[in-house]
Design a protein around this motif. Sequence first.
Motif, mmCIF file in Angstrom:
data_model
loop_
_atom_site.group_PDB
_atom_site.id
_atom_site.type_symbol
_atom_site.label_atom_id
_atom_site.label_comp_id
_atom_site.label_asym_id
_atom_site.label_seq_id
_atom_site.Cartn_x
_atom_site.Cartn_y
_atom_site.Cartn_z
ATOM 1 N N ASN A 108 40.953 78.880 53.187
ATOM 2 C CA ASN A 108 42.497 78.728 53.234
ATOM 3 C C ASN A 108 42.667 77.486 54.237
ATOM 4 O OD1 ASN A 108 45.042 79.342 54.304
ATOM 5 N ND2 ASN A 108 44.706 81.217 53.681
ATOM 6 N N PRO A 177 49.235 86.610 46.826
ATOM 7 C CA PRO A 177 48.490 85.879 47.638
ATOM 8 C C PRO A 177 49.113 85.171 48.847
ATOM 9 C CG PRO A 177 48.264 85.384 45.454
ATOM 10 C CD PRO A 177 49.373 86.401 45.370
ATOM 11 N N ALA A 181 46.943 86.407 51.999
ATOM 12 C CA ALA A 181 46.124 85.348 52.768
ATOM 13 C C ALA A 181 46.155 85.413 54.341
ATOM 14 C CB ALA A 181 46.526 84.006 52.221
#
Length: 440
Positions: A108, A177, A181
Amino acid sequence: MEKKNSFFDTLQEVLGKVSVKLSGNIYINAIKDGMLAYMPFAFIASIFLIIAFFPVPAFTDFVSNITGLEAGIWQGKLALVNDASLGIGGLLVLLAISRSLADKLNINGMQVTLTSVVAFVLLVPFGSDKSGSFIATTYLGAQTIFLSIIISIVTAKVYQFIDRKGIKIKMPAAVPPAVSAPFESIIPSLVVITLFWILRLVIDAFNGGSALAIFNTVLGMPLQAVGGSLPGIIIVKIFSQLLWFFGIHGDSIVNGVMTPIFQVLQDANKTISMAGGTPTNIICQSFWDSFGGIGIVGSIIAIILIAKSKRYKEMKKIAGVPYIFNVGEPTLFGIPLMMNVVYFIPFILSNVVSILIAYAAFALKLVPVCTGIAQVPWTTPLIVSGYLTTGSVAGSILQIVCLVAVVLLWLPFVKVADNQILQEEKQLESQMKEETHKEA
């Protein structure tokens, strides 16, 4: 069985393996990406600083007269751009390297970058006054580049390790997401931040100083001592030219390692210059760009001066103008210089000649050391860049001296190559005449 040229084939094989290792190293590439992202701000800040500290007193007086302000005041206004860009250069490098490395590790990017910022702030010294705690901008500038590189790499690797182990807060599959995340990053980020917090506590307990001072002493000083030395820069330049000779982009590989060192040395010169002092770092980014790269241009000038073959006469038209702006690809591929055994010696050593002459001129104080204020683009023509980077006409004269020296080095080799081509052209003409005569 074809006999191989043992020296050049062996050298090419060794350098090929080294270049593959370096060019494929994600950490070197991430550092290179980070420094490339930093460079535009160095150029932008230089524009404002050149205007503010233009090395002509009459210009300073002129601006003061038309603005009605004292020099220190209007110069300070222009220097604000430097404070807002290079003044936080270490932080900019941190952000860029962290994002690049996260992308290369497939983790990420947003969260890794933000985690790196927190880790960075944890290790940077805090100050305090009546209004509360603060971080001085001096701890965010180029002097923190080495610390930024280490933090970026450690953060990304620890984050990747935790993430790959699956130690995360897992949200239901139905959760978008964009929402899941940040929650999944909590544990990896927590581990990273905790590690750097503990490191900060240890430093406070046993050192009483700062992580910045420790990293700059343990890592920064040795790197600067090697990268900022004459033997160091010569070895680096020879290695870069060897890669170029075999068709590998040497500067791209070398700059990933050396640019952080040169930038720290450049910033130190800039800080001293802006304070009215005399910079001391002969080797810096400006030295590398404006004096360490005067070498290959000697080949095309030598060709312009003495070449008689048709091929080289055409090269004058193609390669001459681009090299005014230091664009050497037409010369490298057109002559060609790469993989051309005739030109091996000047190709490898011409830049070294320029480095030695320039270094001697600076060391003997014949020319002022690069101020660090003007970090001009590599495409800036010679003579112009010499003046801007040193703030003196002596810098331009030095470039001319270096240019003359490298041209003299290239001349005999160009003469040999040109004679060989002349012979080939004469043989070709003779063959064409014979074929024409037979057809007639």
